[in-house]
Design a protein around this motif. Structure first.
Motif, PDB file in Angstrom:
ATOM      1  N   GLY A   1       9.018  95.812  74.165  1.00 45.29           N
ATOM      2  CA  GLY A   1       8.280  95.350  72.993  1.00 45.29           C
ATOM      3  C   GLY A   1       7.253  94.287  73.327  1.00 45.29           C
ATOM      4  O   GLY A   1       6.345  94.035  72.531  1.00 45.29           O
TER       5      GLY A   1
ATOM      6  N   LYS B   1       9.764  87.338  74.821  1.00 42.55           N
ATOM      7  CA  LYS B   1      10.441  86.644  73.721  1.00 42.55           C
ATOM      8  C   LYS B   1      11.523  85.711  74.272  1.00 42.55           C
ATOM      9  O   LYS B   1      11.606  84.559  73.894  1.00 42.55           O
ATOM     10  CB  LYS B   1      11.045  87.689  72.764  1.00 42.55           C
ATOM     11  CG  LYS B   1      11.818  87.069  71.639  1.00 42.55           C
ATOM     12  CD  LYS B   1      12.328  88.115  70.686  1.00 42.55           C
ATOM     13  CE  LYS B   1      13.290  87.467  69.707  1.00 42.55           C
ATOM     14  NZ  LYS B   1      13.842  88.410  68.751  1.00 42.55           N
TER      15      LYS B   1
ATOM     16  N   GLN C   1      10.575 103.468  71.996  1.00 37.98           N
ATOM     17  CA  GLN C   1      11.338 102.220  71.885  1.00 37.98           C
ATOM     18  C   GLN C   1      11.691 101.932  70.433  1.00 37.98           C
ATOM     19  O   GLN C   1      12.825 101.578  70.116  1.00 37.98           O
ATOM     20  CB  GLN C   1      10.564 101.030  72.476  1.00 37.98           C
ATOM     21  CG  GLN C   1      11.463  99.793  72.547  1.00 37.98           C
ATOM     22  CD  GLN C   1      10.734  98.486  72.786  1.00 37.98           C
ATOM     23  OE1 GLN C   1       9.518  98.415  72.676  1.00 37.98           O
ATOM     24  NE2 GLN C   1      11.473  97.441  73.085  1.00 37.98           N
TER      25      GLN C   1
ATOM     26  N   GLN D   1      20.240  95.374  70.008  1.00 40.43           N
ATOM     27  CA  GLN D   1      20.089  96.322  71.119  1.00 40.43           C
ATOM     28  C   GLN D   1      21.104  96.019  72.210  1.00 40.43           C
ATOM     29  O   GLN D   1      20.758  95.819  73.360  1.00 40.43           O
ATOM     30  CB  GLN D   1      18.653  96.337  71.679  1.00 40.43           C
ATOM     31  CG  GLN D   1      18.084  95.014  72.181  1.00 40.43           C
ATOM     32  CD  GLN D   1      17.626  94.112  71.083  1.00 40.43           C
ATOM     33  OE1 GLN D   1      17.012  94.552  70.109  1.00 40.43           O
ATOM     34  NE2 GLN D   1      17.952  92.830  71.185  1.00 40.43           N
TER      35      GLN D   1
ATOM     36  N   VAL E   1      21.410  97.743  75.886  1.00 42.82           N
ATOM     37  CA  VAL E   1      20.600  97.517  77.096  1.00 42.82           C
ATOM     38  C   VAL E   1      21.236  96.458  77.999  1.00 42.82           C
ATOM     39  O   VAL E   1      20.731  96.175  79.088  1.00 42.82           O
ATOM     40  CB  VAL E   1      19.144  97.102  76.752  1.00 42.82           C
ATOM     41  CG1 VAL E   1      18.458  98.168  75.925  1.00 42.82           C
ATOM     42  CG2 VAL E   1      19.108  95.765  76.027  1.00 42.82           C
TER      43      VAL E   1
ATOM     44  N   LYS F   1      21.876  95.446  82.713  1.00 47.19           N
ATOM     45  CA  LYS F   1      21.297  94.161  83.124  1.00 47.19           C
ATOM     46  C   LYS F   1      22.334  93.298  83.836  1.00 47.19           C
ATOM     47  O   LYS F   1      22.013  92.585  84.774  1.00 47.19           O
ATOM     48  CB  LYS F   1      20.810  93.380  81.893  1.00 47.19           C
ATOM     49  CG  LYS F   1      19.490  93.840  81.319  1.00 47.19           C
ATOM     50  CD  LYS F   1      19.042  92.837  80.252  1.00 47.19           C
ATOM     51  CE  LYS F   1      17.979  93.399  79.357  1.00 47.19           C
ATOM     52  NZ  LYS F   1      17.677  92.558  78.206  1.00 47.19           N
TER      53      LYS F   1
HETATM   54  O1  F6P Z   1      15.808  95.095  77.408  1.00 47.17           O
HETATM   55  C1  F6P Z   1      15.454  95.250  76.075  1.00 47.17           C
HETATM   56  C2  F6P Z   1      14.517  94.199  75.589  1.00 47.17           C
HETATM   57  O2  F6P Z   1      15.240  93.095  75.176  1.00 47.17           O
HETATM   58  C3  F6P Z   1      13.647  94.724  74.474  1.00 47.17           C
HETATM   59  O3  F6P Z   1      14.274  94.709  73.255  1.00 47.17           O
HETATM   60  C4  F6P Z   1      12.463  93.839  74.578  1.00 47.17           C
HETATM   61  O4  F6P Z   1      11.358  94.395  73.908  1.00 47.17           O
HETATM   62  C5  F6P Z   1      12.282  93.767  76.071  1.00 47.17           C
HETATM   63  O5  F6P Z   1      13.593  93.773  76.574  1.00 47.17           O
HETATM   64  C6  F6P Z   1      11.562  92.555  76.569  1.00 47.17           C
HETATM   65  O6  F6P Z   1      12.244  91.374  76.275  1.00 47.17           O
HETATM   66  P1  F6P Z   1      11.530  89.967  76.366  1.00 47.17           P
HETATM   67  O7  F6P Z   1      10.387  89.975  75.440  1.00 47.17           O
HETATM   68  O8  F6P Z   1      12.574  88.971  75.988  1.00 47.17           O
HETATM   69  O9  F6P Z   1      11.067  89.776  77.789  1.00 47.17           O
END
Ligand code: F6P
Length: 540
Positions: free
Chosen positions: A157, A208, A350, A500, A503, A507
């Protein structure tokens, strides 16, 4: 809203039973029978300010639509939509709202609370200012310093929506080029730093959480590249970040005056409306970006106010559930007949699969209904020359979402007519097919074996969205329509569209494997042979 006090209710067994009965009834004649009705287009299409939604090629009649709408009401769709816009904690497992609409609809921002609303407004305003500087090729905060290239680093995202917007909309006269780095794979980054002049480049780290490995690794390499070439002070001036975790970004070395904030109630896959899209806003200019936000706000208002039988996101979500849960279709194809929407399928994957790829209801039960379909897509007419064989004659029926644009931004009417003719031909061919008699009439006398190869069963559903033009407003409306459609489906399935957890597992495993690959730890059980293979090929 916590898992204990949630008020959701998936489509009930009674509704499903009724819908299955309707499906059996409609299946007898299939789509060709429904399409005999010449008024069907008018009864099964809705439009809003230059966006037409034609669902006349979905196996539905009025009676079935009524059952679906009644089922949606019983699921509390309207109340849950209102809770979403009111800023309630609709993302129950993370105990927060999902207020991405607040970035484009000022009345919704008011529901975020005074202090947070002010912080968001300030960040958005800074983004608009920077966007206009960038649009002219100037480095924000450093008057007179040039920018010709932005490296936007982010993943999921934090990249897909921004990249889609950059490609979809007219860049005007901006001298800027944006390059996107997602995967931790170093190959693209190495290519970029060979090609770009650091003195004309700006790097934006978009995350984020500011903890995503891919983004931070690229970030460290690019921070070092800037410093090595320009010196620490000048290099730092070209390093920017967009995040909801400002402290982490600060520790990474991003100065507060080069940092844009967005709230944690903006989900990653819903974040293209936020400062995440700084680079897109820079290429387009703030005016165009604001128009896109206004288009999305228009769709928000429509979703909140239109009665269900005219409400585009609601109708669209109902069709999604109909296809998935009653017709049993496992996939959904997104086919845009416009090259500017080349990246729409990646963003949609996504949006749909991370939002609704869930198997547990809001209250923790195994979900009784199938949830997100597998999403894939391609642009037309390229899709016709790659995947459409299976769409017409494959053993799985796949509902397709077609998108067309009536007025392109070029003057080649002949090419555009050919494009639209292909799009409309696919709709007809999928829906009506070609029976044995029509096949013989078309191709002449052939034996039965050949005849079987050349007939088309038809009754393959599709939805069509026609935009008057692909301008910022219509793009905003289109993307917001899909966001709300996905939310509607999540309500009908009683799942949380905004977390989510799926995922996470991969990780948590990756760091141990990375240590083993670097020879600093033993290979985790189950992977010894594979890691041995890598070591042998590397000559370790
Ligand atoms: O791994 C999934 C995810 O958390 C997505 O939901 C998000 O868009 C992407 O990773 C990137 O996350 P961030 O913006 O925290 O780097």
């Amino acid at each position: 809203m916590t898992p204990e006090n949630h008020t959701g209710q998936e489509l009930t067994p009674e509704t499903l039973d009724l819908l299955h009965k309707n499906h059996s009834r409609l299946s007898a004649g299939g789509l060709p029978a429904l399409l005999d009705d010449e008024a069907r287009f008018h009864s099964f299409s809705e439009s809003l300010e230059g966006l037409l939604f034609d669902f006349s090629r979905v196996l539905l009649d009025q009676e079935t639509l009524e059952v679906l709408m009644e089922g949606a009401r019983a699921s509390g769709l309207e109340a849950r939509r209102d809770a979403l816009f009111a800023g309630e904690n609709v993302n129950a497992t993370e105990q927060r709202p999902a207020l991405h609409m607040a970035l484009r609809s000022p009345d919704v921002l008011a529901n975020a609370g005074g202090e947070e609303a002010a912080r968001v407004t300030a960040a958005m305003n800074t983004m608009f200012e920077w966007a206009d500087e960038l649009h002219e090729g100037e480095l924000p905060g450093s008057p007179g310093e040039k920018v010709r290239h932005i490296i936007h680093v982010g993943i999921g995202g934090s990249l897909l929506g921004t990249q889609l917007v950059c490609e979809a909309l007219d860049r005007g006269t901006s001298p800027l080029t944006v390059h996107f780095l997602g995967s931790v794979d170093a190959v693209l980054r190495e290519r970029l730093i060979r090609e770009l002049d650091p003195a004309e480049t700006m790097v934006v780290l978009v995350s984020k959480s500011f903890s995503t490995g891919d983004t931070l690794l690229h970030g460290r390499r690019l921070r070092d590249w800037l410093a090595r070439n320009l010196g620490d002070e000048q290099g730092a001036k070209r390093l920017f970040a967009v995040t909801s975790q400002v402290e982490r970004a600060g520790k990474f070395g991003i100065a507060p005056e080069r940092l844009l904030y967005f709230s944690d109630w903006v989900g990653g896959r819903y974040s293209l409306w936020s400062p995440v899209s700084l680079s897109a806003a820079g290429v387009l200019g703030s005016h165009a970006f604001r128009e896109m936000l206004a288009g999305a706000a228009r769709m928000d208002r429509h979703f909140r106010e239109a009665p269900m039988d005219e409400n585009l996101p609601m109708l669209y979500g109902l069709i999604g559930a109909w296809h998935r849960n009653i017709c049993g279709y496992p996939a959904w194809g997104v086919m845009a007949y416009d090259q500017r929407l080349r990246l729409l399928p990646a963003w949609m994957q996504q949006l749909v699969m991370e939002s609704n790829g869930k198997s547990v209801t809001q209250d923790g039960r195994p979900a009784p209904l199938a949830t997100a379909p597998v999403v894939f897509g391609e642009t037309g007419t390229e899709a016709q020359h790659s995947v459409f064989q299976a769409m017409h004659q494959g053993s799985d029926v796949v509902p397709l979402n077609f998108i067309g644009v009536v007025r392109p931004d070029h003057d080649d009417r002949e090419a555009h007519n050919e494009l639209l003719a292909n799009l409309f031909a696919q709709l007809e061919a999928l829906a009506k097919g070609r029976d044995a008699e029509a096949t013989r009439a078309e191709v002449g006398e052939i034996d039965d074996a050949m005849l079987a190869q050349r007939t088309f069963a038809g009754s393959r559903p599709s939805e069509l969205i026609m935009l008057d033009r692909l301008d910022p407003k219509r793009l905003g409306m289109l993307l917001a329509l899909y966001e709300h459609k996905v939310f509607v489906e999540s309500v009908l399935w009683n799942i949380n569209a905004f977390d989510q957890w799926g995922v996470e597992l991969g990780k948590t495993l990756a760091p141990g494997i990375q240590a083993a690959l670097a020879g600093k730890a033993v290979a985790p059980g189950g992977l010894e042979a594979l890691l041995d293979h890598v070591a042998r090929v590397r000559g370790q």
